[in-house]
Design an enzyme around this catalytic site. Structure first.
Site, PDB file in Angstrom:
ATOM      1  N   LYS A  78       0.088   4.292  -0.220  1.00  0.00           N
ATOM      2  CA  LYS A  78      -0.521   5.559   0.507  1.00  0.00           C
ATOM      3  C   LYS A  78      -0.226   6.490  -0.646  1.00  0.00           C
ATOM      4  CE  LYS A  78       0.127   3.238   4.588  1.00  0.00           C
ATOM      5  NZ  LYS A  78       0.345   3.543   6.167  1.00  0.00           N
ATOM      6  N   ASN A  92       0.921  -0.980  -0.043  1.00  0.00           N
ATOM      7  CA  ASN A  92       0.030   0.102   0.014  1.00  0.00           C
ATOM      8  C   ASN A  92       0.883   1.270  -0.088  1.00  0.00           C
ATOM      9  OD1 ASN A  92      -1.899   1.993   0.368  1.00  0.00           O
ATOM     10  ND2 ASN A  92      -2.162   1.428   2.506  1.00  0.00           N
ATOM     11  N   SER A 146       3.543  -2.628  10.164  1.00  0.00           N
ATOM     12  CA  SER A 146       5.076  -2.555  10.432  1.00  0.00           C
ATOM     13  C   SER A 146       5.683  -4.144  10.078  1.00  0.00           C
ATOM     14  CB  SER A 146       5.567  -2.334  11.911  1.00  0.00           C
ATOM     15  OG  SER A 146       5.133  -0.902  12.242  1.00  0.00           O
ATOM     16  N   GLY A 189       2.692   1.660  10.728  1.00  0.00           N
ATOM     17  CA  GLY A 189       3.487   2.996  10.775  1.00  0.00           C
ATOM     18  C   GLY A 189       4.213   3.196  12.056  1.00  0.00           C
ATOM     19  N   GLU A 193      -6.914   4.435   7.872  1.00  0.00           N
ATOM     20  CA  GLU A 193      -6.372   5.891   7.722  1.00  0.00           C
ATOM     21  C   GLU A 193      -7.900   6.301   6.957  1.00  0.00           C
ATOM     22  OE1 GLU A 193      -2.787   5.488   5.741  1.00  0.00           O
ATOM     23  OE2 GLU A 193      -1.818   4.884   7.427  1.00  0.00           O
ATOM     24  N   HIS A 196      -9.425   1.277   4.791  1.00  0.00           N
ATOM     25  CA  HIS A 196      -8.161   1.282   5.631  1.00  0.00           C
ATOM     26  C   HIS A 196      -8.298   1.823   6.814  1.00  0.00           C
ATOM     27  CE1 HIS A 196      -3.965   2.347   6.486  1.00  0.00           C
ATOM     28  NE2 HIS A 196      -3.507   1.166   5.845  1.00  0.00           N
TER      29      HIS A 196
HETATM   30  C1  PEP Z   1      -0.534  -0.160   6.137  1.00  0.00           C
HETATM   31  O1  PEP Z   1      -0.785   1.060   6.015  1.00  0.00           O
HETATM   32  O2  PEP Z   1      -1.259  -0.965   5.570  1.00  0.00           O
HETATM   33  C2  PEP Z   1       0.729  -0.544   6.841  1.00  0.00           C
HETATM   34  C3  PEP Z   1       0.661  -1.813   7.278  1.00  0.00           C
HETATM   35  O3  PEP Z   1       1.475   0.410   7.209  1.00  0.00           O
HETATM   36  P1  PEP Z   1       3.014  -0.113   7.708  1.00  0.00           P
HETATM   37  O4  PEP Z   1       3.529  -1.241   7.009  1.00  0.00           O
HETATM   38  O5  PEP Z   1       3.962   1.133   7.428  1.00  0.00           O
HETATM   39  O6  PEP Z   1       2.988  -0.285   9.173  1.00  0.00           O
END
Ligand code: PEP
Length: 256
Positions: free
Chosen positions: A12, A10, A214, A174, A98, A96
């Site tokens: 983003k 993703n 993460s 994140g 966000e 998602h």
């Molecule tokens: C995400 O936003 O779907 C995500 C898992 O981000 P990150 O891997 O940076 O934690």
């Protein structure tokens, strides 16, 4: 039952069209041998065309980060299923955290987007996950139950089997904090049990449940080695070809 591992990046709100093309060109040779996994990249809308073009002839598939439920009309800023299909998109991320946090998405809008994606033959990746406070208060199960019940309402068994769920604990996105493999597995197992209750065992066994939060090359193997973890939805580690490719290779090294 063996489920094909699916790793989706993703991006983003990162990568212009030229940056996205470059990333895919770099990624192609690195993941060419990873045919046991479904490899997906989800760039921003304006980068989709360039990435679809760059990914042609490779094993990299392309997804969008959102979809609107109407086919066309006065919905400023939104993108329809037909638009995505014609652009060469095959997957779409829905709900998602966000989108839920910053753009007011609800289980109801997730459900409408999911139905539009399925009707168009796109593979949906439906995100669910609890906030830190939910986990700390022992409400993880309740939150996931509500998200699954609302988000997946009215979906046929056949369509559910084609849908991918991404379990993303919001506190792990994140932040560098990953759920331990055991903690993630416990929650994935809970999600699969909910799917069993809603759609029956046969469908529940087919649904791929990705972990997100993460995930990186260093922890991918241990996470994907868990019985109910069928891949990952990746943010930060998907923005560079070498880190994304290493993550995919390590995930695939977890034999189940
Ligand atoms: C995400 O936003 O779907 C995500 C898992 O981000 P990150 O891997 O940076 O934690």
């Amino acid at each position: 039952m063996s489920r094909k591992v699916i790793i989706a990046g993703n991006w983003k709100m990162n990568k212009t069209a030229s940056e996205g093309r470059k990333l895919v060109e770099e990624l192609k040779p690195l993941v060419a041998g990873c045919t046991e996994a479904e490899v997906v990249v989800c760039p921003p809308f304006t980068t989709l065309g360039a990435v679809v073009e760059a990914a042609k002839g490779s094993n990299i598939k392309v997804g969008a980060q959102n979809i609107h439920w109407e086919q066309s009309g006065a919905f400023t800023g939104e993108i329809s299923a037909d638009m995505l299909k014609e652009a060469g998109v095959e997957y779409v991320i829905i709900g998602h955290s966000e989108r839920r946090q910053y753009f007011g998405e609800t289980d109801c809008s997730v459900n409408k987007r999911l139905k539009a994606a399925l009707a168009a033959g796109l593979t949906p990746i439906v995100c669910v996950g609890e906030l830190l406070a939910d986990r700390e208060n022992g409400n993880t199960g309740k939150v996931l139950f509500t998200q699954l019940e609302g988000g997946l309402a009215g979906i046929s068994k056949e369509d559910m089997a084609k849908t991918v769920i991404a379990y993303e604990p919001v506190w792990a996105i994140g932040t560098g904090k990953t759920a331990t493999p055991e903690m993630a597995e416990e929650t994935h197992n809970y999600i699969r049990q909910q799917l069993r209750d809603m759609f029956g065992n046969e469908v529940a066994e087919k649904v791929r449940i990705q972990y997100g939060g993460s995930m990186k090359a260093e922890n991918a193997r241990e996470l994907v080695a868990q019985q109910n973890i069928d891949g990952g939805l990746i943010g930060g580690a998907a923005l560079k070809a070498d880190s994304f490719a290493s993550l995919i290779k390590n995930a695939l090294s977890a034999c189940k």
